[in-house]
Design a protein around this motif. Structure first.
Motif, PDB file in Angstrom:
ATOM      1  N   ALA A  31       0.833  -1.197   0.000  1.00 41.96           N
ATOM      2  CA  ALA A  31       0.000   0.000   0.000  1.00 41.96           C
ATOM      3  C   ALA A  31       0.872   1.253   0.000  1.00 41.96           C
ATOM      4  N   THR A  32       0.356   2.303  -0.598  1.00 39.28           N
ATOM      5  CA  THR A  32       1.010   3.606  -0.587  1.00 39.28           C
ATOM      6  C   THR A  32       0.149   4.536   0.253  1.00 39.28           C
ATOM      7  N   PRO A  33       0.425   4.619   1.556  1.00 37.53           N
ATOM      8  CA  PRO A  33      -0.446   5.373   2.452  1.00 37.53           C
ATOM      9  C   PRO A  33      -0.596   6.829   2.032  1.00 37.53           C
ATOM     10  N   SER A  34      -1.815   7.348   2.154  1.00 29.42           N
ATOM     11  CA  SER A  34      -2.091   8.747   1.863  1.00 29.42           C
ATOM     12  C   SER A  34      -3.305   9.164   2.666  1.00 29.42           C
ATOM     13  N   GLU A  35      -3.254  10.348   3.210  1.00 29.27           N
ATOM     14  CA  GLU A  35      -4.383  10.866   3.968  1.00 29.27           C
ATOM     15  C   GLU A  35      -5.379  11.574   3.064  1.00 29.27           C
ATOM     16  N   GLN A  36      -5.010  11.746   1.804  1.00 33.54           N
ATOM     17  CA  GLN A  36      -5.855  12.516   0.890  1.00 33.54           C
ATOM     18  C   GLN A  36      -6.916  11.626   0.256  1.00 33.54           C
ATOM     19  N   LEU A  37      -8.169  11.999   0.428  1.00 37.42           N
ATOM     20  CA  LEU A  37      -9.275  11.235  -0.147  1.00 37.42           C
ATOM     21  C   LEU A  37      -9.352  11.462  -1.646  1.00 37.42           C
ATOM     22  N   SER A  38      -9.595  10.392  -2.377  1.00 37.50           N
ATOM     23  CA  SER A  38      -9.848  10.523  -3.814  1.00 37.50           C
ATOM     24  C   SER A  38     -11.325  10.324  -4.122  1.00 37.50           C
ATOM     25  N   LEU A  39     -12.024   9.633  -3.193  1.00 40.19           N
ATOM     26  CA  LEU A  39     -13.420   9.306  -3.465  1.00 40.19           C
ATOM     27  C   LEU A  39     -14.138   9.015  -2.151  1.00 40.19           C
ATOM     28  N   LEU A  40     -15.389   9.454  -2.046  1.00 38.22           N
ATOM     29  CA  LEU A  40     -16.206   9.186  -0.871  1.00 38.22           C
ATOM     30  C   LEU A  40     -17.608   8.796  -1.317  1.00 38.22           C
ATOM     31  N   VAL A  41     -18.026   7.586  -0.954  1.00 45.11           N
ATOM     32  CA  VAL A  41     -19.367   7.087  -1.261  1.00 45.11           C
ATOM     33  C   VAL A  41     -20.152   7.053   0.041  1.00 45.11           C
ATOM     34  N   ASN A  42     -21.299   7.727   0.055  1.00 41.19           N
ATOM     35  CA  ASN A  42     -22.071   7.871   1.284  1.00 41.19           C
ATOM     36  C   ASN A  42     -23.498   7.365   1.101  1.00 41.19           C
ATOM     37  N   ASP A  43     -23.797   6.213   1.716  1.00 39.86           N
ATOM     38  CA  ASP A  43     -25.143   5.638   1.725  1.00 39.86           C
ATOM     39  C   ASP A  43     -25.744   5.600   0.319  1.00 39.86           C
ATOM     40  N   LEU A  44     -25.009   5.005  -0.609  1.00 37.68           N
ATOM     41  CA  LEU A  44     -25.419   4.986  -2.014  1.00 37.68           C
ATOM     42  C   LEU A  44     -26.468   3.912  -2.282  1.00 37.68           C
ATOM     43  N   HIS A  45     -27.550   4.324  -2.935  1.00 35.01           N
ATOM     44  CA  HIS A  45     -28.595   3.407  -3.376  1.00 35.01           C
ATOM     45  C   HIS A  45     -28.801   3.609  -4.880  1.00 35.01           C
ATOM     46  N   VAL A  46     -28.868   2.506  -5.626  1.00 33.61           N
ATOM     47  CA  VAL A  46     -29.145   2.567  -7.065  1.00 33.61           C
ATOM     48  C   VAL A  46     -30.233   1.562  -7.376  1.00 33.61           C
ATOM     49  N   SER A  47     -31.279   2.019  -8.069  1.00 32.26           N
ATOM     50  CA  SER A  47     -32.396   1.137  -8.423  1.00 32.26           C
ATOM     51  C   SER A  47     -32.678   1.232  -9.913  1.00 32.26           C
ATOM     52  N   TYR A  48     -33.134   0.113 -10.460  1.00 34.64           N
ATOM     53  CA  TYR A  48     -33.582   0.073 -11.850  1.00 34.64           C
ATOM     54  C   TYR A  48     -35.079  -0.221 -11.877  1.00 34.64           C
ATOM     55  N   ARG A  49     -35.761   0.358 -12.833  1.00 44.36           N
ATOM     56  CA  ARG A  49     -37.176   0.037 -13.026  1.00 44.36           C
ATOM     57  C   ARG A  49     -37.310  -0.785 -14.297  1.00 44.36           C
ATOM     58  N   VAL A  50     -37.835  -1.981 -14.144  1.00 44.91           N
ATOM     59  CA  VAL A  50     -37.990  -2.897 -15.272  1.00 44.91           C
ATOM     60  C   VAL A  50     -39.460  -2.886 -15.687  1.00 44.91           C
ATOM     61  N   PHE A  51     -39.738  -2.447 -16.903  1.00 38.50           N
ATOM     62  CA  PHE A  51     -41.105  -2.351 -17.395  1.00 38.50           C
ATOM     63  C   PHE A  51     -41.501  -3.643 -18.102  1.00 38.50           C
ATOM     64  N   GLY A  52     -42.774  -3.972 -17.985  1.00 43.00           N
ATOM     65  CA  GLY A  52     -43.278  -5.163 -18.660  1.00 43.00           C
ATOM     66  C   GLY A  52     -42.846  -6.434 -17.987  1.00 43.00           C
ATOM     67  N   ALA A  53     -42.511  -6.362 -16.673  1.00 39.38           N
ATOM     68  CA  ALA A  53     -42.084  -7.560 -15.952  1.00 39.38           C
ATOM     69  C   ALA A  53     -43.238  -8.541 -15.861  1.00 39.38           C
ATOM     70  N   LYS A  54     -42.938  -9.806 -16.102  1.00 41.80           N
ATOM     71  CA  LYS A  54     -43.967 -10.839 -16.102  1.00 41.80           C
ATOM     72  C   LYS A  54     -44.044 -11.514 -14.740  1.00 41.80           C
ATOM     73  N   LYS A  55     -45.264 -11.803 -14.331  1.00 45.11           N
ATOM     74  CA  LYS A  55     -45.445 -12.572 -13.107  1.00 45.11           C
ATOM     75  C   LYS A  55     -45.168 -14.037 -13.404  1.00 45.11           C
ATOM     76  N   ILE A  56     -44.606 -14.718 -12.428  1.00 41.84           N
ATOM     77  CA  ILE A  56     -44.246 -16.124 -12.618  1.00 41.84           C
ATOM     78  C   ILE A  56     -45.403 -17.000 -12.176  1.00 41.84           C
ATOM     79  N   GLY A  57     -45.919 -17.805 -13.111  1.00 38.83           N
ATOM     80  CA  GLY A  57     -46.972 -18.763 -12.774  1.00 38.83           C
ATOM     81  C   GLY A  57     -48.369 -18.173 -12.884  1.00 38.83           C
ATOM     82  N   HIS A  58     -49.353 -19.011 -13.239  1.00 39.37           N
ATOM     83  CA  HIS A  58     -50.747 -18.593 -13.354  1.00 39.37           C
ATOM     84  C   HIS A  58     -51.645 -19.505 -12.545  1.00 39.37           C
ATOM     85  N   GLY A  59     -51.071 -20.191 -11.591  1.00 37.41           N
ATOM     86  CA  GLY A  59     -51.866 -21.134 -10.824  1.00 37.41           C
ATOM     87  C   GLY A  59     -51.658 -22.530 -11.361  1.00 37.41           C
ATOM     88  N   PRO A  60     -51.997 -23.544 -10.583  1.00 39.78           N
ATOM     89  CA  PRO A  60     -51.748 -24.934 -10.985  1.00 39.78           C
ATOM     90  C   PRO A  60     -52.594 -25.359 -12.176  1.00 39.78           C
TER      91      PRO A  60
END
Length: 301
Positions: A31-60
């Motif tokens: 490792a090359t220690p450094s106190e300098q931040l290059s990146l900070l990720v804070n409580d990141l949430h990412v969601s996708y919306r899938v259109f036309g999703a099919k339900k699985i199964g139609h009953g027995p």
């Protein structure tokens, strides 16, 4: 080392990783220690919306009738499914670090990189970067119908090099990618390994402050991985930060100073490469044994 409270015992069916024997004895990256931040990720949430999703199964024993299908088409609510790809991930990265990201297929590794690179908008949370990240994947720029030569120039310009700098770097990129005379042929004639090597060579040519590599080394042999590791070390030593997503645990251990284990969009573990990879391997082994036992019981029944 950090281990979150996330339970990963009842999850993904498709679990895989690779072991590269030639990398198993490689010395860990210093490792090359450094106190300098290059990146900070804070409580990141990412969601996708899938259109036309099919339900699985139609009953027995029942298939949907024509009336059912027409009725569903006429409803105002088009089946929409929300996929939560990243769930509350937080971490900080410093200059000089090489950070590996591991996890099963569909765990959110690539989505996390794309969100950090600004290619995917977060549903909530924030990403702060000291400079613009370069995601290895000028795939959106490289065109299969064009020659390697043309793609090198386009990719180098897309990475922020001037036309003069791109020309000066041209032969270096060709030599690093080891594509030889294929540089004069369309990229659609390249093997997957040649394409991966060329993408790496182009992306690393600009020595970015933050370089993100997503499965780029999967098709490389031991020789190319050694060259790639040396290139990544150069970037780190120039106060850069490298992220590497890979299924190859040996490659991650030999190239990274730190590893994040992501599972179902959550950060499960963050720490020393050997410790995190070993814990991940133990988890994978336990899931494989569990799956085999279930298969045996079903077959016996």
């Amino acid at each position: 080392m950090e281990r979150s409270g996330t339970d990963v015992t009842d999850t993904h069916d498709e679990i895989d990783f690779e072991i590269d024997p030639e990398d198993l004895d490689a010395a860990p990256v210093q490792a090359t220690p450094s106190e300098q931040l290059s990146l900070l990720v804070n409580d990141l949430h990412v969601s996708y919306r899938v259109f036309g999703a099919k339900k699985i199964g139609h009953g027995p024993g029942r298939k949907p009738s024509l009336l059912d299908r027409l009725s569903r088409r006429s409803t105002a609510d088009p089946a929409v499914r929300e996929v939560k790809a990243v769930r509350g991930i937080s971490f900080a990265a410093h200059h000089g670090e090489a950070i590996g990201i591991i996890g099963v297929n569909g765990s959110g590794k690539s989505t996390l990189l794309r969100a950090i690179a600004g290619l995917v908008p977060p549903a909530s949370g924030t990403v702060h970067v000291a400079s613009n990240p370069s995601l290895l994947g000028v795939n959106a720029v490289l065109m299969k119908d064009l020659t390697g030569e043309r793609n090198i120039m386009i990719g180098a310009l897309a990475n922020g090099l001037s036309l003069q700098e791109a020309r000066e770097k041209y032969q270096e990129i060709v030599d690093f990618a080891e594509i030889g005379d294929f540089v004069n042929l369309p990229m659609k004639s390249y093997s997957s390994g040649m394409g991966a090597r060329l993408r790496f060579a182009i992306s690393a040519s600009a020595v970015p402050d933050i370089l993100m590599i997503d499965e780029a080394l999967a098709t490389g042999d031991a020789h190319f991985r050694a060259k790639s590791k040396a290139r990544m070390d150069e970037i780190r030593q120039s106060a850069g930060t490298v992220f590497l997503v890979s299924h190859s645990l040996a490659t991650v251990q030999s190239m990274c100073t730190r590893v994040l284990w992501v599972h179902e969009g959550r950060l499960v573990m963050d720490g020393d490469p050997r410790e995190v990879c070993q814990t991940y391997k133990e988890y994978v082994h336990a899931k494989n044994v569990q799956r085999k036992n279930v298969a045996k019981s079903k077959k016996a029944g």
